[in-house]
Design a protein around this motif. Structure first.
Motif, PDB file in Angstrom:
ATOM      1  N   SER A  88       1.493   9.255  -4.856  1.00 30.93           N
ATOM      2  CA  SER A  88       2.661   8.511  -4.398  1.00 30.93           C
ATOM      3  C   SER A  88       3.231   9.115  -3.128  1.00 30.93           C
ATOM      4  CB  SER A  88       3.735   8.462  -5.485  1.00 30.93           C
ATOM      5  OG  SER A  88       4.235   9.752  -5.764  1.00 30.93           O
ATOM      6  N   LEU A  89       3.938   8.276  -2.379  1.00 33.08           N
ATOM      7  CA  LEU A  89       4.603   8.688  -1.147  1.00 33.08           C
ATOM      8  C   LEU A  89       5.812   7.796  -0.943  1.00 33.08           C
ATOM      9  CD1 LEU A  89       4.664  10.214   1.648  1.00 33.08           C
ATOM     10  CD2 LEU A  89       3.348   8.260   2.534  1.00 33.08           C
ATOM     11  N   ARG A  90       6.974   8.401  -0.685  1.00 31.84           N
ATOM     12  CA  ARG A  90       8.187   7.639  -0.401  1.00 31.84           C
ATOM     13  C   ARG A  90       8.464   7.731   1.103  1.00 31.84           C
ATOM     14  NH1 ARG A  90      11.440   4.180  -3.463  1.00 31.84           N
ATOM     15  NH2 ARG A  90      11.380   5.661  -5.221  1.00 31.84           N
ATOM     16  N   LEU A  91       8.513   6.575   1.785  1.00 36.79           N
ATOM     17  CA  LEU A  91       8.831   6.565   3.207  1.00 36.79           C
ATOM     18  C   LEU A  91      10.337   6.718   3.408  1.00 36.79           C
ATOM     19  CD1 LEU A  91       6.586   3.681   4.646  1.00 36.79           C
ATOM     20  CD2 LEU A  91       6.021   6.082   4.223  1.00 36.79           C
ATOM     21  N   PRO A  92      10.756   7.174   4.591  1.00 43.46           N
ATOM     22  CA  PRO A  92      12.193   7.328   4.858  1.00 43.46           C
ATOM     23  C   PRO A  92      12.983   6.038   4.685  1.00 43.46           C
ATOM     24  CG  PRO A  92      10.924   8.528   6.500  1.00 43.46           C
ATOM     25  CD  PRO A  92       9.928   7.742   5.680  1.00 43.46           C
ATOM     26  N   ASN A  93      12.354   4.882   4.870  1.00 45.04           N
ATOM     27  CA  ASN A  93      13.069   3.615   4.724  1.00 45.04           C
ATOM     28  C   ASN A  93      13.192   3.167   3.274  1.00 45.04           C
ATOM     29  OD1 ASN A  93      10.517   2.642   4.098  1.00 45.04           O
ATOM     30  ND2 ASN A  93      10.234   1.564   6.044  1.00 45.04           N
ATOM     31  N   GLY A  94      12.664   3.978   2.348  1.00 49.78           N
ATOM     32  CA  GLY A  94      12.796   3.685   0.928  1.00 49.78           C
ATOM     33  C   GLY A  94      11.583   3.092   0.273  1.00 49.78           C
ATOM     34  N   LEU A  95      10.626   2.614   1.057  1.00 46.43           N
ATOM     35  CA  LEU A  95       9.426   2.014   0.477  1.00 46.43           C
ATOM     36  C   LEU A  95       8.625   3.071  -0.281  1.00 46.43           C
ATOM     37  CD1 LEU A  95       7.531  -0.496   0.250  1.00 46.43           C
ATOM     38  CD2 LEU A  95       6.345   0.410   2.273  1.00 46.43           C
ATOM     39  N   LEU A  96       8.221   2.741  -1.511  1.00 52.77           N
ATOM     40  CA  LEU A  96       7.409   3.643  -2.311  1.00 52.77           C
ATOM     41  C   LEU A  96       5.963   3.176  -2.304  1.00 52.77           C
ATOM     42  CD1 LEU A  96       7.146   6.016  -4.325  1.00 52.77           C
ATOM     43  CD2 LEU A  96       7.563   4.351  -6.160  1.00 52.77           C
ATOM     44  N   LEU A  97       5.051   4.065  -1.935  1.00 54.61           N
ATOM     45  CA  LEU A  97       3.621   3.802  -2.008  1.00 54.61           C
ATOM     46  C   LEU A  97       3.048   4.456  -3.255  1.00 54.61           C
ATOM     47  CD1 LEU A  97       0.744   3.043  -0.956  1.00 54.61           C
ATOM     48  CD2 LEU A  97       0.794   5.233   0.308  1.00 54.61           C
ATOM     49  N   ASN A 124      18.235 -17.121   4.124  1.00 55.48           N
ATOM     50  CA  ASN A 124      18.408 -15.904   4.920  1.00 55.48           C
ATOM     51  C   ASN A 124      19.237 -14.862   4.171  1.00 55.48           C
ATOM     52  OD1 ASN A 124      16.936 -16.939   7.080  1.00 55.48           O
ATOM     53  ND2 ASN A 124      18.739 -17.892   8.012  1.00 55.48           N
ATOM     54  N   ASN A 125      20.254 -15.306   3.448  1.00 56.72           N
ATOM     55  CA  ASN A 125      21.064 -14.369   2.664  1.00 56.72           C
ATOM     56  C   ASN A 125      20.268 -13.760   1.522  1.00 56.72           C
ATOM     57  OD1 ASN A 125      23.300 -14.878   4.285  1.00 56.72           O
ATOM     58  ND2 ASN A 125      24.115 -16.471   2.937  1.00 56.72           N
ATOM     59  N   PHE A 126      19.419 -14.567   0.899  1.00 55.70           N
ATOM     60  CA  PHE A 126      18.595 -14.063  -0.204  1.00 55.70           C
ATOM     61  C   PHE A 126      17.623 -13.006   0.305  1.00 55.70           C
ATOM     62  CE2 PHE A 126      15.489 -14.296  -3.685  1.00 55.70           C
ATOM     63  CZ  PHE A 126      16.323 -14.374  -4.784  1.00 55.70           C
ATOM     64  N   HIS A 127      17.019 -13.264   1.465  1.00 50.06           N
ATOM     65  CA  HIS A 127      16.101 -12.287   2.049  1.00 50.06           C
ATOM     66  C   HIS A 127      16.826 -10.995   2.385  1.00 50.06           C
ATOM     67  CE1 HIS A 127      13.746 -10.373   5.324  1.00 50.06           C
ATOM     68  NE2 HIS A 127      12.715 -10.759   4.589  1.00 50.06           N
ATOM     69  N   ALA A 128      17.982 -11.104   2.997  1.00 50.85           N
ATOM     70  CA  ALA A 128      18.727  -9.907   3.378  1.00 50.85           C
ATOM     71  C   ALA A 128      19.170  -9.099   2.165  1.00 50.85           C
ATOM     72  CB  ALA A 128      19.944 -10.313   4.214  1.00 50.85           C
ATOM     73  N   ALA A 129      19.443  -9.796   1.052  1.00 50.12           N
ATOM     74  CA  ALA A 129      19.961  -9.117  -0.135  1.00 50.12           C
ATOM     75  C   ALA A 129      18.883  -8.396  -0.934  1.00 50.12           C
ATOM     76  CB  ALA A 129      20.678 -10.124  -1.035  1.00 50.12           C
ATOM     77  N   HIS A 130      17.630  -8.844  -0.812  1.00 51.72           N
ATOM     78  CA  HIS A 130      16.622  -8.348  -1.748  1.00 51.72           C
ATOM     79  C   HIS A 130      15.309  -7.879  -1.117  1.00 51.72           C
ATOM     80  CE1 HIS A 130      19.141  -9.840  -5.002  1.00 51.72           C
ATOM     81  NE2 HIS A 130      19.175 -11.025  -4.425  1.00 51.72           N
ATOM     82  N   TYR A 131      14.915  -8.409   0.021  1.00 56.73           N
ATOM     83  CA  TYR A 131      13.588  -8.124   0.556  1.00 56.73           C
ATOM     84  C   TYR A 131      13.627  -7.012   1.590  1.00 56.73           C
ATOM     85  CZ  TYR A 131      11.332 -11.864  -1.988  1.00 56.73           C
ATOM     86  OH  TYR A 131      10.806 -12.641  -2.992  1.00 56.73           O
ATOM     87  N   ALA A 132      13.972  -5.830   1.128  1.00 59.38           N
ATOM     88  CA  ALA A 132      14.042  -4.646   1.974  1.00 59.38           C
ATOM     89  C   ALA A 132      13.038  -3.604   1.473  1.00 59.38           C
ATOM     90  CB  ALA A 132      15.454  -4.069   1.951  1.00 59.38           C
ATOM     91  N   PRO A 133      12.616  -2.686   2.328  1.00 58.13           N
ATOM     92  CA  PRO A 133      11.625  -1.682   1.907  1.00 58.13           C
ATOM     93  C   PRO A 133      12.038  -0.909   0.657  1.00 58.13           C
ATOM     94  CG  PRO A 133      11.953  -1.581   4.282  1.00 58.13           C
ATOM     95  CD  PRO A 133      12.984  -2.535   3.747  1.00 58.13           C
ATOM     96  N   GLY A 134      13.309  -0.547   0.556  1.00 53.17           N
ATOM     97  CA  GLY A 134      13.759   0.234  -0.582  1.00 53.17           C
ATOM     98  C   GLY A 134      13.819  -0.536  -1.881  1.00 53.17           C
TER      99      GLY A 134
END
Length: 413
Positions: free
Chosen positions: A6-15, A174-184
């Motif tokens: 595993s690897l966690r990027l600074p933007n919150g995305l977990l690999l 657009n609001n739904f994307h901003a609220a949920h579709y982030a790297p973290g």
């Protein structure tokens, strides 16, 4: 044992990563922590609609599918009340195509009015095809409305009504994307024939520049404990009577979930289960009888569903179900039966985990529900600790009269 890196990027995305050398392929699986439970009344069906819109392209890549197909790949996605999952399968040497595409739609998703209208039409037709224009199609809606009064599990993934989808606006999207579709808010898993160092380097290359973004804080209302039995009758244009019995259960990550799962197996998993042996084979009451536990992240349901044979007594059919349920609650299940279904589950999981395709979504899922993907290697131990006393005690609580909802769903009179 599944080895996981595993690897966690600074933007919150977990690999997450698991190497499988028996293939020349890879899976790139992206699971977002958003589903239908994150919707609100009047805008239900948004998570499923957004799943469709994620394939509509971006300003920089207007066609998502063609580049992946030209790289020898294929893709698909699915949405539940708890999560949204996207996956790409392609040759390992072409993995950057999938990472390029997935990182672009994570960072640059931009819906046009035209693409929104197209996908709204697709989803509304799917709603009608699955839930309106087919016998028994609205059972999911009826069941959820009868069993949930507060929690957003009271509507299915497809939505509460297709008007909610038809009325969705670009601002809603657009609001739904901003609220949920982030790297973290996402877990990216790569399985197949690629070294972890290479996978990590490529994920950092394609996802590392996506900025960190705050996502919506989930604050869902808990479903109140059911205080009395519920019973409703529904009449539709259907060929035969159906009986549905639903019981509130714990959530997927609760210590007692494996016991609820085994109880449903004791009732209806295969030809040696009690419903098949004692009802389907010994009586003419049902043409079909099943039981299943939801496995939802928040507390869900164990649901018994039976189609009653034409001419059979509904009362006798219901009595037959109750008899088998009471046997388990009264301690009738043997350790041999329990162990049989635990072994069956263990075997199924072992065979599924030999390949590389299912592992990717499973690792993401275990990470999502528990915060530790390695629970995929430990969960069977919880099942192996189930005893006859534990089954009886949980069944007694599960099948308590005040925890029961009965739906009689039959032909129009």
């Amino acid at each position: 044992m599944i080895d996981i890196n595993s690897l966690r990027l600074p933007n919150g995305l977990l690999l997450l990563h698991h190497r499988v050398t028996s293939t020349q392929m890879v899976v790139v699986n992206t699971m977002y922590n958003v589903g239908a439970r994150d919707e609100v009344i009047g805008r239900t069906g948004m998570a499923h609609l957004f799943e469709h819109l994620m394939f509509s392209g971006t300003p920089s890549i207007p066609d998502f599918d063609t580049p992946l197909q030209e790289a020898g790949g294929e893709n698909n996605a699915w949405t539940t009340n708890d999560l949204t999952n996207f996956y790409d399968i392609l040759p390992a040497q072409n993995i950057e195509t999938a990472l390029w595409l997935e990182s672009d739609r994570m960072a640059n998703m931009s819906c046009t009015q035209q693409s929104l209208e197209v996908q709204k039409g697709v989803v509304v037709e799917e709603f009608k095809e699955r839930c309106v224009n087919v016998p028994y199609g609205d059972i999911g809606h009826v069941l959820r409305a009868a069993t949930f009064t507060t929690h957003p599990y009271r509507w299915p993934t497809i939505g509460l009504q297709f008007a909610d989808i038809e009325n969705a606006t670009l601002d809603d999207i657009n609001n739904f994307h901003a609220a949920h579709y982030a790297p973290g808010n996402a877990t990216l898993c790569i399985t197949g024939n690629i070294e972890f160092a290479d996978a990590a380097r490529l994920v950092e290359k394609w996802f590392g520049d996506i900025p960190y973004r705050h996502t919506a804080i989930r604050n869902l209302p808990a479903e109140p404990r059911q205080q009395s039995p519920r019973r409703i009758a529904i009449n539709r244009n259907v060929p035969q009577n159906m009986i549905i019995k639903a019981y509130h259960t714990c959530g997927r990550n609760d210590n007692m979930f494996p016991t609820c799962d085994i109880i449903s197996d004791l009732l209806a998993n295969g030809n040696s289960a009690r419903f098949f042996k004692n009802i389907l084979m010994e009586t003419d009451l049902f043409t079909d009888l099943d039981a299943a536990v939801w496995g939802s992240i928040d507390p869900g349901l164990l649901v018994v569903t039976g189609k009653i044979a034409n001419g059979a007594s509904i009362d006798k059919a219901e009595e037959a179900i109750q008899k088998e349920i009471r046997k388990i609650a009264n301690g009738d299940a043997t350790q041999y039966e329990i162990d049989k279904y635990v072994n069956k589950l263990d075997s199924k999981e072992c065979f599924e985990n030999i390949g590389y395709t299912d592992i990717a979504s499973k690792l993401c899922y275990h990470q999502l529900i528990s915060g530790d993907a390695n629970n995929i290697n430990r969960e069977i131990d919880t099942y192996r600790s189930i005893t006859t006393d534990i089954v009886a005690q949980e069944a007694e609580k599960l099948f308590a009269p005040n925890n029961e909802t009965t739906i009689l769903y039959g032909p129009e009179i």
